[in-house]
Write a protein that holds these residues in place. Sequence first.
Motif, short mmCIF file in Angstrom:
data_model
loop_
_atom_site.label_atom_id
_atom_site.label_comp_id
_atom_site.label_asym_id
_atom_site.label_seq_id
_atom_site.Cartn_x
_atom_site.Cartn_y
_atom_site.Cartn_z
N PHE A 16 -17.26 -7.45 -1.32
CA PHE A 16 -17.16 -7.90 -2.36
C PHE A 16 -15.69 -9.22 -1.86
CE2 PHE A 16 -12.61 -7.33 -5.16
CZ PHE A 16 -12.63 -7.67 -6.09
N CYS A 17 -15.44 -8.30 -0.61
CA CYS A 17 -13.55 -9.63 0.24
C CYS A 17 -14.75 -10.26 0.85
CB CYS A 17 -13.45 -8.48 1.04
SG CYS A 17 -12.46 -7.49 0.25
N ASP B 106 -10.87 1.58 1.04
CA ASP B 106 -9.53 1.21 1.03
C ASP B 106 -8.80 -0.35 1.42
OD1 ASP B 106 -7.82 1.92 1.83
OD2 ASP B 106 -6.32 3.15 0.57
N ALA B 107 -8.04 -0.79 1.41
CA ALA B 107 -7.96 -2.24 1.59
C ALA B 107 -6.79 -1.59 3.01
CB ALA B 107 -6.76 -3.21 1.12
N ALA B 108 -6.74 -0.49 3.10
CA ALA B 108 -6.24 -0.18 4.57
C ALA B 108 -6.98 0.21 5.83
CB ALA B 108 -5.26 1.10 4.17
N CYS C 168 0.45 -3.67 4.69
CA CYS C 168 -0.37 -4.58 4.06
C CYS C 168 -0.66 -5.71 5.40
CB CYS C 168 -0.82 -4.71 2.86
SG CYS C 168 -2.19 -5.13 2.48
N GLN D 202 -8.68 -3.44 6.72
CA GLN D 202 -7.24 -3.61 7.54
C GLN D 202 -8.55 -3.22 8.77
OE1 GLN D 202 -3.27 -4.62 6.28
NE2 GLN D 202 -3.43 -3.16 7.71
N LEU E 297 -7.54 -6.71 -7.32
CA LEU E 297 -8.65 -8.00 -6.93
C LEU E 297 -9.58 -7.08 -8.27
CD1 LEU E 297 -8.52 -9.06 -2.88
CD2 LEU E 297 -7.73 -10.00 -5.10
N ARG E 298 -9.91 -6.06 -7.87
CA ARG E 298 -11.28 -5.85 -8.17
C ARG E 298 -10.51 -5.90 -10.16
NH1 ARG E 298 -11.45 -1.55 -5.68
NH2 ARG E 298 -13.07 -1.62 -3.78
N ASP F 153 -3.63 -0.36 -4.47
CA ASP F 153 -4.67 -0.76 -3.34
C ASP F 153 -4.69 -1.94 -4.00
OD1 ASP F 153 -6.31 -0.79 -1.67
OD2 ASP F 153 -8.06 -0.02 -2.48
N PRO F 154 -4.28 -3.28 -3.06
CA PRO F 154 -4.61 -4.75 -2.55
C PRO F 154 -6.46 -4.97 -4.02
CG PRO F 154 -4.02 -4.63 -1.28
CD PRO F 154 -4.01 -3.03 -1.40
N LEU F 155 -7.38 -3.70 -3.01
CA LEU F 155 -8.30 -3.92 -3.21
C LEU F 155 -8.84 -4.09 -4.94
CD1 LEU F 155 -10.67 -2.75 -0.34
CD2 LEU F 155 -10.19 -5.18 -0.93
N MET G 99 1.25 -0.96 0.02
CA MET G 99 -0.06 0.15 0.20
C MET G 99 0.82 0.70 -0.03
SD MET G 99 -3.39 -0.86 2.33
CE MET G 99 -2.52 -1.17 3.57
N ARG G 100 2.04 1.20 0.70
CA ARG G 100 2.99 2.48 0.62
C ARG G 100 3.52 2.18 -0.75
NH1 ARG G 100 4.97 0.16 5.27
NH2 ARG G 100 4.16 0.54 6.35
N ILE H 83 -5.52 4.53 3.08
CA ILE H 83 -4.47 4.61 3.76
C ILE H 83 -3.91 6.18 3.91
CG2 ILE H 83 -3.55 4.98 0.98
CD1 ILE H 83 -1.49 2.58 3.55
N GLU I 155 -0.60 1.78 7.60
CA GLU I 155 -0.20 1.51 6.33
C GLU I 155 0.61 0.69 5.57
OE1 GLU I 155 1.94 4.86 5.92
OE2 GLU I 155 0.71 6.61 6.82
N ALA J 256 -5.37 6.08 7.15
CA ALA J 256 -5.25 4.91 8.24
C ALA J 256 -4.50 5.55 9.88
CB ALA J 256 -4.50 3.59 7.64
#
Lengths: 755, 101
Positions: free
Chosen positions: B82-83, B46-48, A215, B51, A185-186, A180-182, A175-176, B15, A213, B18
């Motif tokens: 989605f997740c 987002d993923a952050a 993941c 999480q 995946l999308r 964005d991992p999401l 993420m840094r 993020i 920050e 975050a």
Amino acid sequence: MDELTSVFIQESREQLAEMEAGLLRLEQTPDDASGIDTIFRAAHTIKGASGVIECQFIETFMHRVENILDALRNGEADISAALTTLLLECCDHLGSLLDVLAAQASEPSADVAARGEALSEHLEQFLSAIVPTQEPAARTNLAAQDDDGEVESSGGGVVNTDSWHISVRFGPNVMRGGVDPLSLLRYLGGLGEIIGIETVSDGLPPAADMDPESCYLGFEVRLQTKASKADIERVFTFVSDECDLRILPPHSNVADYIRLIQELPEDDMRIGEILVRCGALTQAEVDHGLQAQHEVLLAQGESSGGADTTAASPAPLGAILVDSKVVHKETVEAAIAKQNQVVDKRAREAQLVRVHADKLDKLIDLVGELVIAGASANLLALKSRQTDLVEATSVLSRLVEDIRDSALQLRMVQIGDTFNRFHRVVRDVSKDLGKEIELSISGAETELDKTVVEKIGDPLMHLVRNSLDHGIEPVAVRLERGKPACGRVSLNAYHDSGSIVIEVSDDGGGLNLERIRAKAIERELIQPGDTLSESDIQNLIFEPGFSTVETVSKLSGRGVGMDVVRRNITALRGTVDVASVAGEGATFTIRLPLTLAIIDGFLVGVDKAAYVIPLDSVVECIEHKDISGGRNFLNLRGEPLPFIRLRELFEVGGQAPARESIVVVQFGGQRAGIVVDQLMGEFQTVIKPLGRLFAKLRGIGGSTILGSGEVALILDVAALVNMVSRSEETLLYGHRVASPFALSGSNTVIRGNEH
Amino acid sequence: MTESRRLALSQNLTIYQALEQKHELLDALADADELELDLAQVAEIDAAGLQLLILLKKEAQHAGKRVSIVAHSQAVRAVIDFCNLAAELGDPLVIPACEAS
């Protein structure tokens, strides 16, 4: 702009060039299946990457392009001229979309968007036209699935699922890095349909240790898609170093899943549970697989004496299953082949390093300084008369020379890429003009400095367009003249004594000397009474404001062409010439120095000043016995050699020594002698530009700094040779030109060198 | 220490926020036995961010407390969906009628 976007733009442009080249190739050889694959891959990569950086307008557009490419790839449609043109237009449009992104605009402008819409509509039309042929393809798909069914029953351990299983654990820095991992995946979902997904958050540390920050997430995804493993992997390209990715193909067997379970960092049972939850495996399959593994472990422990079960390495489950013939061989082989392909590609990529051009320039600047400093050290060592020191410095200077060469080599690129761009130009222009023209390229592997390559594109474009428009005659005229209907424009490059020569030639009508002459008189470039040689007349086309074409076409002939070409090339210390044979065609010859930074020089002296002659152009040195008399000519082994006295040319004062030397130089097939007082040997020359004040100085190409700290001027051999042969020609024709050495009134400046 | 507390996040859960939000959320959890999160105003997650929500849930579980998300914005709901985390997070997702069709 963030780094990811700029990398995307750069890489997409490369892919785009590949797409374009592929399309042009495909047009030539429509049967070549690998051609369409290349194009599809390029388009697909761009689409994939645009999804990753969330650039919607590119992704949407590329998706449409990809649809039609997919149809082509599956043999549902045939490539036609109209389709190629459409796809090439799509490439252009993608280029302008990338420009939009590069300009950091969030949306393409209205007209760009409108063009995109129009192109999409065309694509739709093509797609809908091929729908009827789609059915047989669908049927073969079904057949393929039937095959799979048979295999399943014979394989035994094959898990009953026809979807890919993707297991990914993102590294802490993902993420840094701005990803964005999401969104990855999308995008993955965009390849097909996500049947099931499980978020694995077991990696999450206690609150105190958790860096928000970083993941810590992982995902188990079941994906139904026609995409290949490489395609799936490509989704994660941007984070490939940062994530732990495992992909199982459809119809993998239990063993593969079990191995997956054991490789993953989380507890086996926990992963098993997750896999069951996302529907990859049934609970029974997990239990059975883990049980079998456990038994093998125990058995091994017993056979090794049972003393240390912990030390016994678990037998690879895959091997056991292969032995018991559970593993489906074709699947494994296919997977291995695919993996090898990926590995090959990675290996190729690993051989290349992307370096910012600025860094390279800085390095070369430094090497230049090193060369100068080295020369100075050398000089001091010689003066000190200490043999050891001299030896040490000579070793050092040899190394410096090697470093210089390899540093310059770094900046050398092949001219092929520049040449290849013209395939498209020739294709489009000849269609526009209704002519048949083919482009032939030779010497594409010839290397030259990157800075030169960048600047040579525009002049070359002008020359090629000129040849296409004015050079090649219309088909009717060609047939009348007994030539093949298809005209030919050639690009050629080769190295010649320290320069690179680029030729643009055509087999068209050649230059019309009478018309050039008439035009030149009309423009008052020459007087009606002047006698000019043929080549002089031909080279008049490089004068400003010169165009012999009556009608202005959209391609060339606005009268601003050739002088700009010459100016650009002169700015690179190069020359351009034209040679033409009426009715047979014209050849434009560009000569450029290989590099603009450092050269091997030959140091000569006149009076107290030193001059550098580029070593590549030096042929030999001969003794100059007192040749008096008006003619600057010399008999060199039966050949006449015109020469020039540097002392006279630069109006250096003082008396010439009794023994002078002549350096014989060569440029562009012509030889000339340069008379100097003394020869001082080879010298690594770092070219420093002369100031603006000296821009009009002829005969001097630049300056350099000697080891002693003195400044030496670099002779412009091309100009000198030209001057010498011109002055002889003027003598021959009995013409009197005010001064053959037009120094533009800078004589005083040059004399300043003596003080 | 209060019995229950409601926290409404107005910023995005990404993020960029975050670091701050981790403290904000954990402080809120430390202060209460029962934390109600209102995420209706979160336009982006987002993923952050995701999480962080998971972390908060886990921390609450360890401490024997309860965190429940009482209102989801459309973006939050989409990501949880989605997740496939709806079950794990265990909060009732209210699907608006207009989207359910």
